[in-house]
Scaffold this active site. Structure first.
Site, PDB file in Angstrom:
ATOM      1  CB  SER A   1      -0.876  -0.055   1.232  1.00  0.00           C
ATOM      2  OG  SER A   1      -1.660   1.200   1.418  1.00  0.00           O
TER       3      SER A   1
ATOM      4  CE1 TYR B   1      -4.185  -1.903   4.947  1.00  0.00           C
ATOM      5  CE2 TYR B   1      -3.178   0.124   4.284  1.00  0.00           C
ATOM      6  CZ  TYR B   1      -3.817  -1.110   4.125  1.00  0.00           C
ATOM      7  OH  TYR B   1      -4.033  -1.577   2.727  1.00  0.00           O
TER       8      TYR B   1
END
Length: 267
Positions: free
Chosen positions: A147, A160
């Site tokens: 990501s 995350y």
């Protein structure tokens, strides 16, 4: 017939997180190019719905319920897939969990642990089990889902972001470990993706976090996020599968250890 149709004919692709938007869209793309598909997800209901989407492709598709954070379950499901299909040639290591949006001094410890178990330990368990099989066959193409949160380090996304930094590192190291066995390992890093749940959730939770980086109004947060993207829009899920397919194909035959941003120009 398109230029690329059928280039994965005779190959089997294992896709984790296959009940989610990115996993399903990518599995459908690989099926459209001839791959047989093993769908893996923790949610049997989503798996059932996902399997129905392949009716028009005429390729073999099987579904397997598995919690990737459970290493025993991962080992068993990979063995089952190999037993059913005979091989795993392509791996889209995609299962993930976004977690909470809070600054570090307020971040819930149980959430941090859950994100790491799914995103890092789970990715490792799948990668190890599948690559062990690929090493024996001396062939494999692996794409991990990282990501842009693992490239830039966004505020309020501690678990995350840290987990996706780990995926980038995991990709780089695994690519070196597996290169002698004709196995390529790359990653993709999507940025803002929408419309729908993922985009709406991120906008709402960044607004709720109450920090200096974003407005407390979700509508304004959405504008702030889009303003940070050179292309001035969020990406669509449909813009991800082609990149994964490229990294799994011979068109990227001299690429390994690479993390490709899918980010509208965010670098």
């Amino acid at each position: 017939m398109t230029q690329n149709e059928g280039r994965f004919h005779g190959r089997t692709a294992l896709v984790t997180g296959a009940g989610g938007n990115i996993g399903l869209a990518t599995a459908l793309r690989l099926a459209s190019e001839g791959a047989a598909i093993a769908l893996v997800d923790i949610d049997p209901g989503k798996l059932s719905q996902a399997k129905e989407a392949f009716a028009a492709h005429g390729t073999r598709v099987e579904a397997y319920t598995c919690n990737v954070a459970d290493r025993v379950a991962v080992s068993a499901v990979v063995d089952q897939v190999i037993g059913d299909f005979g091989a795993v040639d392509l791996l889209f290591n995609n299962a993930g969990f976004q977690g909470a949006f809070r600054p570090i001094h307020e971040y819930p410890e149980d959430d941090f642990e859950k994100v790491m178990k799914i995103n890092v330990f789970g990715a490792f368990y799948i990668l190890k089990a599948v690559s062990k099989h690929m090493v024996e066959r001396r062939f494999g193409r692996i794409v991990n889902t990282a990501s842009m949160a693992g490239v830039q380090g966004p505020p309020n996304m501690l678990a995350y972001g840290a987990s996706k930094f780990s995926i980038v590192g995991l990709t780089q190291i695994a690519s070196k470990d597996l290169a002698p066995y004709n196995i390529r390992v790359n990653a993709i890093s999507p940025a803002f993706m929408g419309p729908g749940y993922m985009w709406d959730r991120q906008v709402e939770l960044q607004a709720e976090a109450g920090t200096q980086y974003f407005s407390s109004d979700p509508t304004e947060v959405a504008k702030q996020m889009i303003a940070s993207v050179p292309m001035r829009r969020y990406g669509d899920i449909s813009e991800i599968p082609g990149v994964v397919s490229f990294l799994m194909s011979d068109d990227s035959s001299y690429m390994t250890g690479v993390n490709l941003p899918i980010s509208g120009g965010i670098l």
